[in-house]
Design a protein around this motif. Sequence first.
Motif, mmCIF file in Angstrom:
data_model
loop_
_atom_site.group_PDB
_atom_site.id
_atom_site.type_symbol
_atom_site.label_atom_id
_atom_site.label_comp_id
_atom_site.label_asym_id
_atom_site.label_seq_id
_atom_site.Cartn_x
_atom_site.Cartn_y
_atom_site.Cartn_z
ATOM 1 N N MET A 145 0.845 -1.185 0.000
ATOM 2 C CA MET A 145 0.000 0.000 0.000
ATOM 3 C C MET A 145 0.888 1.245 0.000
ATOM 4 S SD MET A 145 -3.028 -1.335 -0.003
ATOM 5 C CE MET A 145 -4.016 0.149 0.265
ATOM 6 N N ILE A 146 0.524 2.224 -0.802
ATOM 7 C CA ILE A 146 1.247 3.492 -0.866
ATOM 8 C C ILE A 146 0.334 4.617 -0.393
ATOM 9 C CG2 ILE A 146 2.763 2.701 -2.711
ATOM 10 C CD1 ILE A 146 1.026 4.222 -4.692
ATOM 11 N N ASP A 147 0.940 5.748 -0.017
ATOM 12 C CA ASP A 147 0.191 6.856 0.585
ATOM 13 C C ASP A 147 -0.326 7.863 -0.435
ATOM 14 O OD1 ASP A 147 2.622 7.825 -0.170
ATOM 15 O OD2 ASP A 147 2.983 8.987 1.653
ATOM 16 N N VAL A 170 -0.453 -0.294 -10.103
ATOM 17 C CA VAL A 170 -1.570 0.028 -9.226
ATOM 18 C C VAL A 170 -2.788 -0.779 -9.687
ATOM 19 C CG1 VAL A 170 -3.127 1.834 -8.419
ATOM 20 C CG2 VAL A 170 -0.692 2.316 -8.710
ATOM 21 N N THR A 171 -3.310 -1.598 -8.790
ATOM 22 C CA THR A 171 -4.462 -2.441 -9.126
ATOM 23 C C THR A 171 -5.713 -2.075 -8.339
ATOM 24 O OG1 THR A 171 -3.650 -4.075 -7.516
ATOM 25 C CG2 THR A 171 -3.050 -4.404 -9.820
ATOM 26 N N ARG A 172 -5.605 -1.209 -7.379
ATOM 27 C CA ARG A 172 -6.777 -0.767 -6.621
ATOM 28 C C ARG A 172 -6.491 0.629 -6.083
ATOM 29 N NH1 ARG A 172 -9.067 -4.856 -2.310
ATOM 30 N NH2 ARG A 172 -9.291 -6.024 -4.278
ATOM 31 N N VAL A 173 -7.444 1.533 -6.254
ATOM 32 C CA VAL A 173 -7.258 2.932 -5.853
ATOM 33 C C VAL A 173 -8.323 3.293 -4.833
ATOM 34 C CG1 VAL A 173 -7.077 5.314 -6.627
ATOM 35 C CG2 VAL A 173 -6.311 3.469 -8.124
ATOM 36 N N HIS A 174 -7.890 3.872 -3.722
ATOM 37 C CA HIS A 174 -8.767 4.391 -2.677
ATOM 38 C C HIS A 174 -8.622 5.913 -2.641
ATOM 39 C CE1 HIS A 174 -9.415 0.296 -1.225
ATOM 40 N NE2 HIS A 174 -8.099 0.115 -1.321
ATOM 41 N N PRO A 175 -9.454 6.593 -1.890
ATOM 42 C CA PRO A 175 -9.338 8.057 -1.856
ATOM 43 C C PRO A 175 -7.957 8.551 -1.422
ATOM 44 C CG PRO A 175 -11.446 7.389 -0.957
ATOM 45 C CD PRO A 175 -10.668 6.127 -1.195
ATOM 46 N N LEU A 177 -5.289 6.136 -0.401
ATOM 47 C CA LEU A 177 -4.314 5.064 -0.512
ATOM 48 C C LEU A 177 -4.499 4.348 -1.836
ATOM 49 C CD1 LEU A 177 -4.625 3.494 3.069
ATOM 50 C CD2 LEU A 177 -2.908 5.125 2.299
ATOM 51 N N SER A 178 -3.470 3.611 -2.223
ATOM 52 C CA SER A 178 -3.542 2.792 -3.431
ATOM 53 C C SER A 178 -2.833 1.477 -3.166
ATOM 54 C CB SER A 178 -2.895 3.503 -4.621
ATOM 55 O OG SER A 178 -3.599 4.691 -4.936
ATOM 56 N N GLU A 179 -3.340 0.434 -3.814
ATOM 57 C CA GLU A 179 -2.745 -0.888 -3.687
ATOM 58 C C GLU A 179 -1.925 -1.183 -4.940
ATOM 59 O OE1 GLU A 179 -4.731 -4.752 -2.021
ATOM 60 O OE2 GLU A 179 -4.995 -4.735 -4.200
#
Length: 305
Positions: A145-147, A170-175, A177-179
């Motif tokens: 996970m990255i910030d 990057v395979t999943r993006v959050h507001p 964080l990113s996976e």
Amino acid sequence: MPLGTLERSAPSFFRQGPSPLSRLILYSALALFLMVADARFGMTEPLRKAVSTALYPLQWAVLQPVQFAGRGAGYFQSLEAAEQSRDEAQRKMAQLSQRVNQAEDLEQENARLRKLLELRERLTTPAQAAQVIYDTADPYTRRVMIDRGQTAGVELGSPVLDESGVLGQVTRVHPFLSEVTLLIDRDQAIPVMNIRTGARSVAYGDPIAAHGGGIELRFMPGNADVQEGDLLTTSGVDGLYPSGMPVARVIGVERRADSAFARIYCAPLAQMQGARHVMVLKPLTAELPPKPAPAEAAVKRKGRR
């Protein structure tokens, strides 16, 4: 009357000798004279030396217990002080060792950050720096996970690099964080090109490799021109990764007679474990022109006919 009860001393009326006051004055004057004479002429010095010499053995015997007790107390105090000094020295050595380790970590981190800055200057694709926060809890995947997330402009499919090469995607993006899925994940694939031969192929993740995780070139013919030490870079045909980014190096080639394909093992150049600072690139799909509308595509096909 018994003789023992008779008063043997003379009556006070008949007593002889000086009075007590006279004796006090005489003794006081004699003491004063001796003090003055001793102070001015040292008349009693020989007597003092003789008395001191005679009393020295007694003084020595009396002082021995005191000196022994003092030496014992000094020994235990010295022992306690030595132990405290040892503990203090060990504590300072531990602190210095910790500072040395921190200094080494900071030096390595600064070197990586400088390499990232140099890499960013060479890139033509928009990029932003990010920090790896933690690894995902799933033991069967290789993801971190990255910030940086949607608020920072991170998009799905963005390539992620460190100072040495491609780290993942990057395979999943959050507001916020990113996976990021690493190249060594079993579900991850990346188009690569052999710099020596120019041959293109696809590298797949191999998380159970003998060296702790790597990638593998699959479906390569047994007579393919691949050698140990060949450098693999991104080919750019997928529309996500920029071409020419370092990916891995070939570390083993197995050619078997019972199979038409060779097994080619590669070691990723990026730091798959322990990476801290990374660079997130914009996918190349953002720079490609939009696809034509279905009506426009039909008109173009008719025009070609």
